[in-house]
Design an enzyme around this catalytic site. Structure first.
Site, short mmCIF file in Angstrom:
data_model
loop_
_atom_site.label_atom_id
_atom_site.label_comp_id
_atom_site.label_asym_id
_atom_site.label_seq_id
_atom_site.Cartn_x
_atom_site.Cartn_y
_atom_site.Cartn_z
N SER A 1 0.83 -1.21 0.00
CA SER A 1 0.00 0.00 0.00
C SER A 1 0.87 1.27 0.00
O SER A 1 0.47 2.29 -0.57
CB SER A 1 -0.98 0.01 1.17
N ASN A 2 2.05 1.20 0.61
CA ASN A 2 2.94 2.37 0.54
C ASN A 2 3.49 2.57 -0.87
O ASN A 2 3.62 3.70 -1.33
CB ASN A 2 4.08 2.24 1.56
N MET B 1 10.54 -6.45 5.02
CA MET B 1 10.61 -6.98 6.37
C MET B 1 11.90 -7.78 6.60
O MET B 1 11.87 -8.88 7.16
CB MET B 1 9.37 -7.84 6.65
N ARG B 2 13.00 -7.21 6.17
CA ARG B 2 14.27 -7.92 6.30
C ARG B 2 15.36 -6.88 6.63
O ARG B 2 15.37 -5.80 6.05
CB ARG B 2 14.56 -8.58 4.95
N ILE C 1 18.85 -5.22 6.43
CA ILE C 1 19.90 -5.20 5.40
C ILE C 1 21.23 -4.79 6.02
O ILE C 1 21.27 -4.13 7.06
CB ILE C 1 19.54 -4.32 4.18
N HIS D 1 8.44 3.17 9.03
CA HIS D 1 8.19 2.26 10.16
C HIS D 1 6.94 2.74 10.90
O HIS D 1 6.78 3.94 11.15
CB HIS D 1 9.41 2.26 11.09
C1 GAR Z 1 3.73 -0.68 6.84
O1 GAR Z 1 2.92 -0.40 7.96
C2 GAR Z 1 5.19 -0.40 7.17
O2 GAR Z 1 5.37 0.70 8.00
C3 GAR Z 1 5.56 -1.68 7.88
O3 GAR Z 1 4.95 -2.69 7.13
C4 GAR Z 1 3.75 -2.18 6.54
C5 GAR Z 1 3.80 -2.45 5.06
O4 GAR Z 1 2.57 -2.15 4.47
N1 GAR Z 1 6.97 -1.83 7.95
C6 GAR Z 1 7.61 -2.30 9.02
O5 GAR Z 1 7.03 -2.69 10.02
C7 GAR Z 1 9.12 -2.33 8.90
N2 GAR Z 1 9.73 -2.48 10.19
P1 GAR Z 1 2.42 -2.05 2.89
O6 GAR Z 1 3.06 -3.31 2.31
O7 GAR Z 1 0.95 -2.02 2.65
O8 GAR Z 1 3.14 -0.79 2.45
#
Ligand code: GAR
Length: 206
Positions: free
Chosen positions: A17-18, A94-95, A97, A113
């Site tokens: 979604s981002n 989610m990894r 680096i 985040h």
């Molecule tokens: C988002 O809330 C982002 O901030 C989080 O994963 C989600 C991804 O959503 N990231 C983390 O927690 C990283 N530590 P999306 O795939 O819909 O953009």
């Protein structure tokens, strides 16, 4: 902005979604950037389909296909470099680096985040916020270093917790703010990067 749109490489692991928010801002003419490639460590990530549907090169690069973290990151870096990426955006990647990738893009990797760092780094940040009973959480965009969610903070948006909030309701309100903040920060960095290029070269890169 002086010069061509900033070339982005977006790293994802899931929903995307981002990524969609970045692409929407670009399409609306509010963000002078171009997504050159989307790379996922998860081959089934919906974000990859989202990119492919918009004719953006979308690659799955799995860590387990490589002997070690260094060769995995070297491959990711090579794909980004080949496409002339200037800014790497971790959007739900989610990894953790390490130096192999970070050193190839010094000061040019950012992450979003879902908490007000340095509180609640790592996984399930919204759950951590609820469990601690904080009254305000939010989202952070920061530069990436080798410490998980530990790089210098660029921008944050606060989101108050409400009576009766669940992980889902809090996550949804934070996510809506991420969708505003991440494209905004990319736009500001694009301006900065182009301005630096002009002052270094004494001329526009356009
Ligand atoms: C988002 O809330 C982002 O901030 C989080 O994963 C989600 C991804 O959503 N990231 C983390 O927690 C990283 N530590 P999306 O795939 O819909 O953009």
């Amino acid at each position: 902005m002086t010069g061509p749109p900033l070339a982005l490489g977006v790293l994802v692991s899931g929903r995307g979604s981002n990524l969609a928010a970045i692409l929407d801002q670009i399409k609306a003419g509010r963000l002078a950037a171009q997504v050159r490639v989307v790379i996922s460590d998860q081959p089934n990530a919906p974000a990859l389909r989202l990119a492919a549907d918009q004719a953006i090169p979308a690659l799955a690069i799995q860590r387990r296909s490589f002997a070690n973290q260094e060769s995995f990151e070297a491959r990711v870096a090579a794909e980004l470099e080949q496409r002339g990426v200037e800014l790497v955006v971790l959007a739900g990647f989610m990894r953790l680096i390490g130096p192999t990738l970070i050193d190839r893009f010094p000061g040019r990797i950012i992450n979003v985040h879902p908490a007000l760092l340095p509180s609640f780094p790592g996984l399930a940040a919204q759950q951590q916020a609820l469990a601690h009973g904080v009254k305000i959480s939010g989202c952070t965009v920061h530069f990436v270093n080798e410490v998980m969610d530990g790089g210098r903070i660029i921008a944050q948006t606060a989101v108050p917790l409400l009576e009766g909030d669940t992980v889902e309701s809090l996550s949804a309100r934070i996510l809506a703010e991420e969708h505003q903040l991440l494209p905004l920060v990319i736009g500001r960095l694009a301006e900065q990067i182009r301005a630096e290029q002009v002052s270094e070269d004494g001329s526009s890169q356009g």
